[in-house]
Design a protein around this motif. Structure first.
Motif, PDB file in Angstrom:
ATOM      1  N   GLY A 298       0.826  -1.201   0.000  1.00 49.41           N
ATOM      2  CA  GLY A 298       0.000   0.000   0.000  1.00 49.41           C
ATOM      3  C   GLY A 298       0.857   1.247   0.000  1.00 49.41           C
ATOM      4  N   LEU A 299       0.229   2.383  -0.300  1.00 53.36           N
ATOM      5  CA  LEU A 299       0.938   3.663  -0.367  1.00 53.36           C
ATOM      6  C   LEU A 299       0.357   4.624   0.657  1.00 53.36           C
TER       7      LEU A 299
ATOM      8  N   GLY B  49       7.396  -3.320   8.072  1.00 57.78           N
ATOM      9  CA  GLY B  49       8.629  -2.616   8.385  1.00 57.78           C
ATOM     10  C   GLY B  49       9.238  -1.892   7.204  1.00 57.78           C
ATOM     11  N   THR B  50       8.470  -1.634   6.150  1.00 56.80           N
ATOM     12  CA  THR B  50       9.021  -0.911   4.999  1.00 56.80           C
ATOM     13  C   THR B  50       8.478   0.510   4.976  1.00 56.80           C
TER      14      THR B  50
ATOM     15  N   VAL C 174       4.432   6.930   0.329  1.00 54.43           N
ATOM     16  CA  VAL C 174       5.410   6.167   1.105  1.00 54.43           C
ATOM     17  C   VAL C 174       4.961   4.714   1.043  1.00 54.43           C
ATOM     18  N   ARG C 175       5.719   3.918   0.337  1.00 58.60           N
ATOM     19  CA  ARG C 175       5.342   2.523   0.098  1.00 58.60           C
ATOM     20  C   ARG C 175       5.522   1.674   1.351  1.00 58.60           C
TER      21      ARG C 175
ATOM     22  N   SER D 112       8.056   6.114  -3.630  1.00 52.58           N
ATOM     23  CA  SER D 112       7.831   4.952  -4.492  1.00 52.58           C
ATOM     24  C   SER D 112       6.335   4.741  -4.729  1.00 52.58           C
ATOM     25  N   TRP D 113       5.954   4.616  -6.025  1.00 50.83           N
ATOM     26  CA  TRP D 113       4.581   4.322  -6.403  1.00 50.83           C
ATOM     27  C   TRP D 113       4.396   2.842  -6.740  1.00 50.83           C
ATOM     28  N   ASP D 114       5.414   2.020  -6.506  1.00 50.80           N
ATOM     29  CA  ASP D 114       5.408   0.614  -6.915  1.00 50.80           C
ATOM     30  C   ASP D 114       4.502  -0.214  -6.006  1.00 50.80           C
ATOM     31  N   LEU D 115       3.494  -0.848  -6.591  1.00 48.09           N
ATOM     32  CA  LEU D 115       2.554  -1.657  -5.828  1.00 48.09           C
ATOM     33  C   LEU D 115       2.809  -3.161  -5.973  1.00 48.09           C
ATOM     34  N   THR D 116       3.935  -3.511  -6.588  1.00 52.20           N
ATOM     35  CA  THR D 116       4.247  -4.925  -6.747  1.00 52.20           C
ATOM     36  C   THR D 116       4.981  -5.454  -5.519  1.00 52.20           C
ATOM     37  N   GLN D 117       4.773  -6.725  -5.235  1.00 53.36           N
ATOM     38  CA  GLN D 117       5.405  -7.351  -4.082  1.00 53.36           C
ATOM     39  C   GLN D 117       6.904  -7.521  -4.313  1.00 53.36           C
TER      40      GLN D 117
END
Length: 384
Positions: A64-65, A351-352, A316-317, A357-362
């Motif tokens: 999530g963002l 914990g990330t 914030v990813r 970052s807009w990256d929604l991939t695992q």
């Protein structure tokens, strides 16, 4: 013949007495029967059951963002043509925590003197809290939303009550924002206390903050400073008072809000109170002006960046991995950059914090690193 009402009353009293005495005798970590409440606030940390961490116990990983503004959330008014817009977004990692509080600030800012119905943009935790406060003030409300729970950003949140990552700690906060922050935290803290019901998925939870090195700030400073009075019985545990391998341990009590339960319940409350839900993405200020309501609360989170041109707003990813539920684990831990919350839908490991970052991939490497660190943490627990 005994009166049926007296018979049923005596049976119920006996059952309640047995259940109560059973709860009082149950040790920390004991198995829970159907319908029984967990022991969330044990008298001692000794005997805490460890989390069983392994890749085989993973049930899902989500990304999530968070909608972050270095200067903090935005609660302010703006005129868009003849339409008054009250902004309520940019909560970073404290969206659920502060949702009721900032919504109260927004309602107090926008509602006085208004006549007519009201619109809310967004159906996450902030939008739903805003809608309920508008209804409680006696106004009709329509929510316009791109997506409904469980497809909102709030559904990806951990849900611990703590205003984490709301602003950049290295920035000097303005006196105005500091007062808004404290007021929002206090109102939200009180509001959630009267909602600690299984219907809303809210309960009290004990938290343990762990460190291998001495704390950089006292209990009255740092992240605890502005809300010290909202962390009852916060204290530092000594060696022998806790089961963790880490030398430095801080304990405090808070609440956890479980999004998969809380958000649908809030949506139901809005509907029961006569609220309307329109699934529609508002993509431009022209569309904002065309809405029939002339008072609009903007709770679009990251969507406000494009819709209202907020260049400070940044993603914030965050990546969370869930393990098979462990009902006996009712506490939370924070260790360095990792944390654990135990919920009914699984044990959450996170914990990330990847700003920008807009990256929604695992990310498999991230998941592996979190699992390894958490396995070491809980594998190192001992009896005290």
């Amino acid at each position: 013949m005994m009166d049926r009402r007296i018979f049923l009353r005596n049976v119920n009293l006996a059952a309640a007495s047995a259940a109560l005495s059973g709860c009082m005798r149950r040790p920390v970590g004991a198995a829970l029967g159907a319908g029984m409440l967990p022991v969330n606030l044990p008298e001692t940390a000794c005997g805490l059951p460890p989390v069983r961490v392994s890749a085989e116990r993973e049930i899902r990983t989500v990304v999530g963002l968070r909608p972050f503004r270095p200067s903090g959330f935005r609660v302010a008014t703006e005129m868009v043509g003849e339409t008054k817009v009250v902004h309520n977004y940019g909560h970073g990692g404290g969206g659920i925590t502060l949702s009721w509080g900032t919504s109260k600030l927004a309602a107090d800012l926008g509602l006085p003197g208004h006549v007519g119905s009201v619109a809310v943009l967004g159906s996450g935790a902030v939008g739903l809290a805003t809608a309920r406060l508008v209804q409680e003030a006696g106004f009709d409300v329509t929510i316009y939303t791109k997506a409904l729970p469980p497809e909102t950003t709030s559904n990806i949140a951990g849900g611990q009550w703590f205003p984490a990552s709301v602003y950049d700690p290295d920035k000097t906060l303005t006196p105005e924002f500091t007062e808004q922050f404290k007021a929002a935290a206090r109102y939200g803290y009180r509001r959630y206390q009267i909602m600690t019901d299984p219907k809303y998925g809210i309960r009290w939870m004990r938290n343990y903050v762990l460190s291998d090195t001495p704390w950089h700030s006292p209990l009255e400073g740092g992240q605890f400073g502005l809300i010290r009075d909202l962390l009852p019985e916060i204290k530092e545990l000594q060696s022998g008072e806790h089961p963790f391998a880490q030398k430095y341990v801080r304990q405090y009590d808070g609440m956890i809000v479980e999004p998969p339960i809380y958000l649908p319940a809030m949506l139901t409350d809005v509907r029961i109170a006569g609220g309307k839900i329109v699934v529609r993405e508002i993509k431009s200020l022209d569309e904002v002006q065309m809405l029939p309501q002339k008072l609009i609360f903007n709770c679009t989170g990251l969507g406000a960046k494009a819709l209202f041109g907020d260049e400070e707003l940044t993603p914030v990813r965050g990546q969370l991995t869930f393990l098979v539920p462990q009902p006996e684990v009712t506490y939370a831990t924070l260790y360095e950059n990792t944390y654990m919350f135990s919920r009914r839908d699984g044990v959450l490991l996170g914990g990330t914090h990847e700003e920008g970052s807009w990256d929604l991939t695992q990310n498999i490497e991230t998941k592996t690193a979190i699992l390894k660190k958490q396995a070491e943490l809980f594998g190192g627990m001992r009896r005290c």
